[in-house]
Design a protein around this motif. Structure first.
Motif, PDB file in Angstrom:
ATOM      1  N   THR A  63      21.603   9.355  55.267  1.00 25.25           N
ATOM      2  CA  THR A  63      20.418   9.715  56.036  1.00 25.25           C
ATOM      3  C   THR A  63      19.157   9.308  55.281  1.00 25.25           C
ATOM      4  O   THR A  63      18.240   8.717  55.840  1.00 25.25           O
ATOM      5  CB  THR A  63      20.394  11.232  56.304  1.00 25.25           C
ATOM      6  N   ARG A  64      19.131   9.643  53.990  1.00 28.73           N
ATOM      7  CA  ARG A  64      17.996   9.289  53.133  1.00 28.73           C
ATOM      8  C   ARG A  64      18.461   9.216  51.690  1.00 28.73           C
ATOM      9  O   ARG A  64      19.275  10.028  51.254  1.00 28.73           O
ATOM     10  CB  ARG A  64      16.873  10.333  53.248  1.00 28.73           C
ATOM     11  N   GLY A 186      18.623  -0.380  51.894  1.00 24.03           N
ATOM     12  CA  GLY A 186      18.627  -0.144  53.323  1.00 24.03           C
ATOM     13  C   GLY A 186      20.007   0.021  53.908  1.00 24.03           C
ATOM     14  O   GLY A 186      20.214  -0.240  55.087  1.00 24.03           O
ATOM     15  N   SER A 188      22.852   1.961  55.549  1.00 16.50           N
ATOM     16  CA  SER A 188      23.028   3.206  56.288  1.00 16.50           C
ATOM     17  C   SER A 188      24.476   3.685  56.250  1.00 16.50           C
ATOM     18  O   SER A 188      24.734   4.888  56.320  1.00 16.50           O
ATOM     19  CB  SER A 188      22.592   3.038  57.741  1.00 16.50           C
ATOM     20  N   PHE A 236      20.194  -0.016  57.934  1.00 15.43           N
ATOM     21  CA  PHE A 236      19.431   0.861  58.813  1.00 15.43           C
ATOM     22  C   PHE A 236      18.776   0.026  59.908  1.00 15.43           C
ATOM     23  O   PHE A 236      18.377  -1.112  59.696  1.00 15.43           O
ATOM     24  CB  PHE A 236      18.333   1.593  58.033  1.00 15.43           C
ATOM     25  N   HIS A 237      18.623   0.619  61.082  1.00 11.35           N
ATOM     26  CA  HIS A 237      17.909  -0.023  62.184  1.00 11.35           C
ATOM     27  C   HIS A 237      16.595   0.711  62.410  1.00 11.35           C
ATOM     28  O   HIS A 237      16.542   1.943  62.379  1.00 11.35           O
ATOM     29  CB  HIS A 237      18.746   0.011  63.464  1.00 11.35           C
ATOM     30  N   ASN A 240      13.504   1.705  57.157  1.00 12.38           N
ATOM     31  CA  ASN A 240      14.338   2.020  56.015  1.00 12.38           C
ATOM     32  C   ASN A 240      13.941   3.381  55.444  1.00 12.38           C
ATOM     33  O   ASN A 240      12.861   3.528  54.901  1.00 12.38           O
ATOM     34  CB  ASN A 240      14.175   0.938  54.936  1.00 12.38           C
ATOM     35  N   PRO A 241      14.821   4.408  55.565  1.00 14.66           N
ATOM     36  CA  PRO A 241      14.477   5.725  55.048  1.00 14.66           C
ATOM     37  C   PRO A 241      14.262   5.742  53.532  1.00 14.66           C
ATOM     38  O   PRO A 241      13.789   6.733  53.012  1.00 14.66           O
ATOM     39  CB  PRO A 241      15.718   6.569  55.437  1.00 14.66           C
TER      40      PRO A 241
END
Length: 245
Positions: A63-64, A186, A188, A236-237, A240-241
């Motif tokens: 998630t992050r 990045g 996920s 990630f889409h 980028n967290p």
């Protein structure tokens, strides 16, 4: 859930100042080791019984990524024992209890004297209290191997790649796959399927290809072209967290 507290170290960071995904894997792997040791069914117990848990697959969903100095809680849940197979979740949360990452893993228990699968002992079944599995989107264990792919530089297995069982550590395959890619960050979701054990002085060649959904797939093959490990990486889409927090 069994858990322990941690703090993100400088040595675990990537170029953006966030936790590397392979370091995240180390946190999770250490958590299951700590639990087994605390329950009395850890390394020495397995050695006495001539058994070893061998990783079959990883699925890590992020998630992050935490930053330097963040305090985190790492937890694990064994949720099923089926024959010689063990199923275990992992979870990393921040100080507020927010989910940073979770994972699903599948393990095989192997008799080290004959290299055959073996069922857990009565003590192991007693000590590992099963709990409901985490809520997450579970991916299939098998990762399809794409046709073709670009071969990377050969990797010779050195001592630092090995674990106490004298074969390449689970996390080291991930590091090899990451090093074979032109860039990182990045990520996920990371999946890994382990097919064949690799030992000191063996040579692995990474083969890089794109999957049907845009994911990157790295297939690590030995000198005989046998598949040893397959690593799938999804980005990630929509942002980028890693850049948050």
């Amino acid at each position: 859930m069994y858990s322990y507290q941690g703090r993100i170290r400088y040595s675990e960071l990537d170029e953006t100042g966030h936790l590397k995904i392979e370091s995240l894997l180390d946190y999770f792997q250490d958590c299951s080791t700590f639990q087994s040791e605390d329950l009395g069914v850890g390394v020495e117990y397995l050695k006495e019984k001539h058994m070893v848990w061998v990783m079959s697959s990883w699925q890590i969903v992020v998630t992050r990524y935490p930053r330097l100095g963040e305090r985190v809680t790492i937890g694990t849940i064994p949720y099923e024992l089926k024959g010689f197979m063990g199923y275990r979740n992992f979870l990393m949360t921040d100080e507020a209890g927010g989910r940073l990452a979770c994972a699903n893993t599948i393990w095989s228990l192997i008799d080290t004297e004959n290299a055959r699968p073996v069922k857990p002992s009565a003590k192991m079944k007693e000590k590992y209290v099963l709990e409901p599995r985490l809520e997450m989107e579970y991916a299939p264990r098998k990762i399809p191997v794409p046709d073709g792919g670009v071969a990377g530089e050969p990797i010779v297995v050195r001592k630092h790649h090995l674990d106490m069982n004298h074969h390449v550590n689970n996390g080291q395959y991930i590091r090899m796959a990451m090093d074979a890619l032109p860039g990182e960050g990045g990520i996920s979701q990371l999946r890994a399927e382990y097919k064949k054990q690799v030992y000191l002085n063996d040579t692995l060649v990474p083969h890089i290809a794109a999957g049907p959904g845009g994911e990157q797939i790295v297939v690590l093959r030995d000198a005989d072209e046998a598949v040893c490990c397959i690593v799938e990486i999804r980005a990630f889409h929509g942002g980028n967290p890693q850049q948050e927090g």
